[in-house]
Each structure stands twice: as structure tokens, then as C-alpha cells.
Design a protein around this motif. Structure first.
Motif, short mmCIF file in Angstrom:
data_model
loop_
_atom_site.label_atom_id
_atom_site.label_comp_id
_atom_site.label_asym_id
_atom_site.label_seq_id
_atom_site.Cartn_x
_atom_site.Cartn_y
_atom_site.Cartn_z
N LEU A 168 0.55 -1.29 -0.38
CA LEU A 168 0.07 0.00 -0.37
C LEU A 168 0.55 1.33 0.14
O LEU A 168 0.63 2.45 -0.68
CB LEU A 168 -1.41 -0.01 1.20
N ALA A 169 1.61 0.85 1.07
CA ALA A 169 3.13 2.82 0.58
C ALA A 169 3.61 2.87 -0.64
O ALA A 169 4.16 4.50 -1.14
CB ALA A 169 3.86 2.41 1.70
N VAL A 170 3.99 1.62 -1.03
CA VAL A 170 4.38 1.47 -2.21
C VAL A 170 3.20 2.05 -3.01
O VAL A 170 4.31 3.37 -4.05
CB VAL A 170 5.33 0.62 -2.60
N ALA A 171 2.26 1.90 -3.00
CA ALA A 171 1.39 2.21 -4.25
C ALA A 171 0.88 3.57 -4.31
O ALA A 171 0.60 4.64 -5.31
CB ALA A 171 0.09 1.31 -4.26
N ALA A 172 1.36 4.07 -2.91
CA ALA A 172 0.44 5.46 -2.71
C ALA A 172 2.03 6.37 -3.58
O ALA A 172 1.82 7.09 -3.42
CB ALA A 172 0.68 6.00 -1.69
N VAL A 173 3.06 6.55 -2.82
CA VAL A 173 4.18 7.14 -3.11
C VAL A 173 3.95 6.78 -5.54
O VAL A 173 4.49 8.03 -5.71
CB VAL A 173 5.79 6.54 -3.06
N LEU A 174 3.85 5.35 -5.97
CA LEU A 174 3.96 5.51 -6.91
C LEU A 174 2.77 6.38 -7.89
O LEU A 174 2.85 7.39 -8.48
CB LEU A 174 3.72 4.19 -7.87
N ILE A 175 1.93 6.60 -7.46
CA ILE A 175 0.87 7.95 -8.03
C ILE A 175 0.92 8.90 -7.61
O ILE A 175 0.37 10.00 -8.29
CB ILE A 175 -0.43 6.86 -5.68
N ALA A 176 1.69 9.34 -6.21
CA ALA A 176 1.82 10.59 -6.03
C ALA A 176 2.80 11.22 -6.73
O ALA A 176 2.50 11.97 -7.48
CB ALA A 176 2.90 10.60 -4.70
N ILE A 177 3.06 10.42 -7.48
CA ILE A 177 4.79 10.84 -8.87
C ILE A 177 4.03 10.52 -9.77
O ILE A 177 4.36 11.76 -10.78
CB ILE A 177 5.84 9.73 -8.56
N GLY A 178 2.65 10.12 -9.95
CA GLY A 178 2.68 10.06 -11.31
C GLY A 178 1.90 11.35 -11.75
O GLY A 178 2.00 11.91 -12.38
N TYR A 179 0.95 11.42 -10.80
CA TYR A 179 0.34 12.67 -10.47
C TYR A 179 0.58 13.85 -10.47
O TYR A 179 0.52 14.98 -11.49
CB TYR A 179 -0.04 12.61 -9.68
N ARG A 180 2.47 14.20 -9.89
CA ARG A 180 2.52 15.24 -10.34
C ARG A 180 3.61 14.61 -11.18
O ARG A 180 3.51 16.34 -12.07
CB ARG A 180 3.93 15.48 -9.06
N LEU A 181 3.57 13.83 -12.79
CA LEU A 181 4.40 14.18 -13.59
C LEU A 181 3.02 14.32 -14.09
O LEU A 181 3.41 15.33 -15.51
CB LEU A 181 5.17 12.81 -13.87
N PHE A 182 1.59 13.58 -14.40
CA PHE A 182 1.23 14.04 -15.68
C PHE A 182 -0.21 15.81 -14.72
O PHE A 182 -0.34 16.47 -15.89
CB PHE A 182 -0.18 12.88 -14.76
N ARG A 183 0.69 15.89 -13.88
CA ARG A 183 -0.33 17.66 -13.21
C ARG A 183 0.70 18.58 -14.54
O ARG A 183 -0.15 19.40 -15.22
CB ARG A 183 0.03 17.47 -12.15
N SER A 184 2.20 17.89 -13.98
CA SER A 184 2.56 19.26 -14.34
C SER A 184 3.80 18.85 -16.15
O SER A 184 4.02 20.12 -15.93
CB SER A 184 3.95 19.83 -13.61
N GLY A 185 3.13 18.27 -16.34
CA GLY A 185 2.89 17.67 -17.98
C GLY A 185 3.29 19.22 -18.99
O GLY A 185 4.48 19.45 -19.69
N GLY A 186 1.81 18.88 -19.07
CA GLY A 186 1.68 20.44 -19.90
C GLY A 186 0.93 21.17 -19.98
O GLY A 186 -0.17 21.99 -20.02
N SER A 187 1.15 21.41 -18.43
CA SER A 187 0.05 23.41 -18.08
C SER A 187 0.31 24.23 -18.09
O SER A 187 -0.74 24.44 -18.87
CB SER A 187 0.74 22.86 -16.34
N ALA A 188 1.74 24.13 -18.99
CA ALA A 188 1.89 25.73 -18.79
C ALA A 188 3.77 26.08 -20.64
O ALA A 188 4.47 25.10 -19.99
CB ALA A 188 1.80 26.83 -17.86
N ALA A 189 2.78 26.19 -21.15
CA ALA A 189 4.42 26.47 -22.41
C ALA A 189 5.35 27.35 -21.31
O ALA A 189 5.34 28.35 -21.05
CB ALA A 189 3.89 27.18 -23.35
N THR A 190 6.81 27.16 -22.15
CA THR A 190 7.39 27.84 -21.04
C THR A 190 8.28 28.86 -21.45
O THR A 190 8.30 29.00 -22.61
CB THR A 190 9.37 26.85 -20.80
N ALA A 191 8.25 30.19 -21.48
CA ALA A 191 8.75 31.57 -22.04
C ALA A 191 10.59 30.94 -22.58
O ALA A 191 10.77 30.67 -21.77
CB ALA A 191 8.52 32.76 -21.85
N SER A 192 10.66 31.24 -23.79
CA SER A 192 12.36 31.17 -24.01
C SER A 192 13.15 32.29 -24.24
O SER A 192 13.87 32.70 -24.17
CB SER A 192 12.78 30.38 -25.89
#
Length: 111
Positions: free
Chosen positions: A33-57
Motif C-alpha cells: 500500500l505504501a509503495v502504491a501511494a508513492v507511485l500514485i503521488a509521483i504519477g500525479y505530479r508528472l501528469f499534472r505539471s506535464g503540459g500545464s504551461a508553455a515555458t517562455a524562451s
């Protein structure tokens, strides 16, 4: 070679083995259960910040004539720029990812 016969388990030994198996099952499920919670948290962070905003160059900020940048800082998700405009201090904040202006704070001396 001679083999020695082992006597059967006593009721106390059987109860102890059953208790140890139950405790190992609980520990294994808790770990899973603890390993699953950590993997879910990592996946949530990756997918949430993946394409949220375009970076200005390349961004050019236009300052008023005679303005001078005196300090810069990063506060959380904001870029803070302190300007000296003809003796007046002004603080401008920008979004650190998109560099869009968020606010402006002017300081003036009392007459």
C-alpha cells in the motif's frame, strides 16, 4: 546416514506459526500500500505539471526610461524584480514559468 524423526508440532508451536504468518501478511500488505501511494503521488505530479504551461524562451521586458534593476529574486512560483525609477522604488512580479506580469508595487516618499 541416519535420519532422525522430528516430533509433530505442538499446539503452541502451531499457534505461533499462524500468528507469525498473519503478521507477515499484514506487513506485506502495508508495504504494498505504501509503495502504491508513492507511485500514485509521483504519477500525479508528472501528469499534472506535464503540459500545464508553455515555458517562455525569449521574452523582452520593456522598462521605463531611466529605470535600473536593483535586485531580482525567486519566491515560490514567482520572479520578483526590484526597479529604481528616478529615485522611486518599484517591485514587479512575474510568473516564473510563463513570465507573464502578475503585479506591480510602487513605493513613494511622503511630501
Amino acid at each position: 546416514m541416519t535420519e532422525t524423526e522430528l516430533p509433530g508440532k505442538t499446539p503452541e508451536q502451531a499457534a505461533l506459526i499462524a500468528r507469525v504468518r498473519r503478521m507477515m501478511l499484514i506487513a506485506g500488505l502495508t508495504t504494498a500500500l505504501a509503495v502504491a501511494a508513492v507511485l500514485i503521488a509521483i504519477g500525479y505530479r508528472l501528469f499534472r505539471s506535464g503540459g500545464s504551461a508553455a515555458t517562455a524562451s525569449d521574452v523582452t521586458a520593456v522598462l521605463p526610461k531611466g529605470a535600473r534593476i536593483t535586485a531580482t529574486a525567486v519566491a515560490g512560483e514567482e520572479l520578483v524584480v526590484t526597479l529604481d525609477i528616478g529615485g522611486t522604488t518599484e517591485i514587479r512580479t512575474f510568473d516564473a514559468r510563463t513570465l507573464k506580469p502578475l503585479g506591480r508595487l510602487k513605493f513613494a516618499n511622503e511630501p
